[in-house]
Design a protein around this motif. Sequence first.
Motif, PDB file in Angstrom:
ATOM      1  N   ALA A 170      38.956  65.986 -17.498  1.00  0.00           N
ATOM      2  CA  ALA A 170      39.613  64.749 -17.897  1.00  0.00           C
ATOM      3  C   ALA A 170      39.984  63.923 -16.674  1.00  0.00           C
ATOM      4  O   ALA A 170      39.797  62.694 -16.639  1.00  0.00           O
ATOM      5  CB  ALA A 170      40.863  65.076 -18.738  1.00  0.00           C
ATOM      6  N   LEU A 171      40.510  64.608 -15.653  1.00  0.00           N
ATOM      7  CA  LEU A 171      40.842  63.895 -14.421  1.00  0.00           C
ATOM      8  C   LEU A 171      39.568  63.290 -13.787  1.00  0.00           C
ATOM      9  O   LEU A 171      39.568  62.141 -13.309  1.00  0.00           O
ATOM     10  CB  LEU A 171      41.547  64.852 -13.459  1.00  0.00           C
ATOM     11  CG  LEU A 171      42.925  65.376 -13.917  1.00  0.00           C
ATOM     12  CD1 LEU A 171      43.433  66.418 -12.914  1.00  0.00           C
ATOM     13  CD2 LEU A 171      43.940  64.240 -14.020  1.00  0.00           C
ATOM     14  N   LYS A 172      38.524  64.063 -13.784  1.00  0.00           N
ATOM     15  CA  LYS A 172      37.290  63.574 -13.141  1.00  0.00           C
ATOM     16  C   LYS A 172      36.638  62.436 -13.922  1.00  0.00           C
ATOM     17  O   LYS A 172      35.995  61.555 -13.360  1.00  0.00           O
ATOM     18  CB  LYS A 172      36.296  64.724 -12.988  1.00  0.00           C
ATOM     19  CG  LYS A 172      36.736  65.699 -11.907  1.00  0.00           C
ATOM     20  CD  LYS A 172      35.658  66.722 -11.615  1.00  0.00           C
ATOM     21  CE  LYS A 172      36.080  67.623 -10.464  1.00  0.00           C
ATOM     22  NZ  LYS A 172      35.056  68.602 -10.115  1.00  0.00           N
ATOM     23  N   GLU A 173      36.799  62.436 -15.263  1.00  0.00           N
ATOM     24  CA  GLU A 173      36.235  61.335 -16.051  1.00  0.00           C
ATOM     25  C   GLU A 173      36.945  60.022 -15.733  1.00  0.00           C
ATOM     26  O   GLU A 173      36.330  58.963 -15.668  1.00  0.00           O
ATOM     27  CB  GLU A 173      36.368  61.646 -17.540  1.00  0.00           C
ATOM     28  CG  GLU A 173      35.353  62.674 -18.013  1.00  0.00           C
ATOM     29  CD  GLU A 173      35.506  62.973 -19.482  1.00  0.00           C
ATOM     30  OE1 GLU A 173      36.445  62.400 -20.104  1.00  0.00           O
ATOM     31  OE2 GLU A 173      34.694  63.756 -20.012  1.00  0.00           O
ATOM     32  N   ALA A 174      38.252  60.093 -15.559  1.00  0.00           N
ATOM     33  CA  ALA A 174      38.973  58.872 -15.185  1.00  0.00           C
ATOM     34  C   ALA A 174      38.490  58.368 -13.827  1.00  0.00           C
ATOM     35  O   ALA A 174      38.253  57.155 -13.634  1.00  0.00           O
ATOM     36  CB  ALA A 174      40.485  59.170 -15.163  1.00  0.00           C
ATOM     37  N   GLU A 175      38.293  59.290 -12.898  1.00  0.00           N
ATOM     38  CA  GLU A 175      37.771  58.905 -11.572  1.00  0.00           C
ATOM     39  C   GLU A 175      36.352  58.322 -11.696  1.00  0.00           C
ATOM     40  O   GLU A 175      35.996  57.339 -11.042  1.00  0.00           O
ATOM     41  CB  GLU A 175      37.790  60.127 -10.658  1.00  0.00           C
ATOM     42  CG  GLU A 175      37.318  59.854  -9.253  1.00  0.00           C
ATOM     43  CD  GLU A 175      38.299  58.949  -8.506  1.00  0.00           C
ATOM     44  OE1 GLU A 175      37.861  58.269  -7.553  1.00  0.00           O
ATOM     45  OE2 GLU A 175      39.511  58.892  -8.867  1.00  0.00           O
ATOM     46  N   ALA A 176      35.543  58.916 -12.551  1.00  0.00           N
ATOM     47  CA  ALA A 176      34.162  58.429 -12.735  1.00  0.00           C
ATOM     48  C   ALA A 176      34.151  57.032 -13.339  1.00  0.00           C
ATOM     49  O   ALA A 176      33.296  56.193 -13.016  1.00  0.00           O
ATOM     50  CB  ALA A 176      33.383  59.389 -13.624  1.00  0.00           C
ATOM     51  N   GLU A 177      35.098  56.722 -14.276  1.00  0.00           N
ATOM     52  CA  GLU A 177      35.156  55.404 -14.875  1.00  0.00           C
ATOM     53  C   GLU A 177      35.456  54.360 -13.829  1.00  0.00           C
ATOM     54  O   GLU A 177      34.870  53.267 -13.825  1.00  0.00           O
ATOM     55  CB  GLU A 177      36.245  55.407 -15.956  1.00  0.00           C
ATOM     56  CG  GLU A 177      36.303  54.119 -16.756  1.00  0.00           C
ATOM     57  CD  GLU A 177      35.050  53.908 -17.577  1.00  0.00           C
ATOM     58  OE1 GLU A 177      34.675  52.752 -17.836  1.00  0.00           O
ATOM     59  OE2 GLU A 177      34.364  54.913 -17.932  1.00  0.00           O
ATOM     60  N   ARG A 178      36.370  54.673 -12.897  1.00  0.00           N
ATOM     61  CA  ARG A 178      36.647  53.728 -11.814  1.00  0.00           C
ATOM     62  C   ARG A 178      35.405  53.527 -10.921  1.00  0.00           C
ATOM     63  O   ARG A 178      35.096  52.422 -10.499  1.00  0.00           O
ATOM     64  CB  ARG A 178      37.834  54.248 -10.978  1.00  0.00           C
ATOM     65  CG  ARG A 178      39.164  54.172 -11.724  1.00  0.00           C
ATOM     66  CD  ARG A 178      40.335  54.377 -10.755  1.00  0.00           C
ATOM     67  NE  ARG A 178      40.276  55.665 -10.105  1.00  0.00           N
ATOM     68  CZ  ARG A 178      40.823  56.783 -10.601  1.00  0.00           C
ATOM     69  NH1 ARG A 178      41.468  56.744 -11.776  1.00  0.00           N
ATOM     70  NH2 ARG A 178      40.762  57.926  -9.938  1.00  0.00           N
TER      71      ARG A 178
END
Length: 613
Positions: A410-418
């Motif tokens: 979940a943390l990495k998906e937020a980073e990927a969206e940015r």
Amino acid sequence: MDLRSELLKSIWYAFTALDVEKSGKVSKSQLKVLSHNLYTVLCIPHDPAALEEHFRDDDDGPVSSQGYMPYLNKYILDKVVEGTFIKENVDELCWTLTAKKNYRPEGKCVLPGKDAFRLWCLFIFLSEDRYPLVMVPDEVEYLLKKLCMAMSVELNCVELEDFISQDSVQQNGFIVWAFLEMMNSGKLTRGIAKETISMAIEEVYREIVGDVLKEGYLWKKGQLRRNWIERWFTLQPSTLIYFTSEDRKDRKGNIQLDGNCCVEVLPDRDGKRCMFCLKTLSKTYELSASDTKQRQEWTTAIQTAIRLQVEGKTSLHKDLKQKRREQREQREKRREAKEQELQRLRALQEERERKMAELELLKEAQRQAQALLEQDELRRRQQHEQLQQALEIQLKEAEEARASMQAEMALKEAEAERQRKRIKELEAMQQRLEEALQQEIKARQDEEAFRYAQARLLAEEEEKMKALMSLREEQEEYIQRAQREKQELKQEMESKSRSLEEAQMQLEEVRANRHRVDQDVVAAQRKLRQASTNVKHWNVQMNRLMHPIGPGEKRPSGSGSFSSFRVPSQKDSGLRLRQKSDEQDEESKENVESRGGCESDKRLSTNGDMEIP
């Protein structure tokens, strides 16, 4: 086969005959003699220094055929002109040289020298175009069949096959000496008279080598007297020649054949049968054969000659030889293709047998593999059960790890969206930069195109200026040349006008002289008439004075006058006559001279009148 190839075959035999040691080389002295004889029989101007000049760098030792060929081609064969020599003389020269060395018939000889020479010529004509010269068995059989057909006998194929199978016959064909040995053995001509053999050889020789399609007696209708005369006709591809008799010594005429000629069968008339006519562009020749078969043979042969002329071929048998060679090549190709097919089938059979053996081995290996597979299956089942237990333990551990991983994901998906937003912004910026770059490239290309067009227009303008300057210079030169020509014409007209004025003045002067001379002539004629009148008068006076006075004549005058009168003597009268005659001669000479001057002045005036115009 062209004329050069035919001549080379005969010359090859002469060259090899001079090679006594069979080393492939001949001495230069022998080559000089051979070349001199070739010059003679080929009707070529002799060039004795050409051989020395050609081999001046190789003075020592004999010359090989490769060394002699350039000289032969350059100084002899290149100068040969077809129709200026008799090829049979060339063949006789080469046969004389080669027969002394190679033709030695053993035992009872069947063939005389002339027949052996003709068979040698036939062999050369039918031989292959490769050296050493050989004749393939098919051509030998064809030649023997022609000879047997001319002798009206059947060919003994058994004897021919036996001879072909002998060791003396090469694998690729007959050599000429083996062929002549076979003909001299008499096996193929057993029971046939020598005269018959000679006549058959001569007939086949004339047909094949001499290009005689047919010959025999025909009745020919005359062109002027329109009577029928029997002639011996000889048909060749380009002409039909007729003689008085079959010895061909008295030639009566020839008929040239071309594509415009044709043959037609005519009905019987004028007591003649089996008639036909040969039409050319200029004449029609009426002919009569002995029977219908002969007429059919003659018309077919003449049509064959016309067909050869239309096709541009010079020899029927050369064409037939080429066709037989092509048929042999096709048979050879078919035979090779058949052999290749058989080899391919054998290879396929061997491949099939090999694959069957491999299949049996594969079946055996499959049975063994099946047993091993069952053992492996049992072992895998045991291992599977062990693995299943281990996996259950690992599954529990994986579920725990999965929960921790989901939180991290979940943390990495937020980073990927940015990161994705940042990438989109960079892509948009890159697209704008590319569009600006394309516009700049297009502007530069347009600028280059404009510069290229401007340079091209400047070059064209410069070329037009150069052309204009050259035209202006040519125009100035033309104007100057025209002015010079005008001045020259003007000077020439002035000189001609001066000459004309001088000629007119001379004409006036001649006419004045002529008028004066005419007046002198008239005066001289008047003086001449006066002198002749005076001469006549003095002659009359002299006659009177010379007349004697007879007795008893009376004098009209008195005594006083008689005493003063004196009779002139004969001497005085002769002296006066001579003086008168001298004066007359001088006057006649002056008149003649004045007439001569007048005539010369007349001629001068006439010439002047002719020249002045």
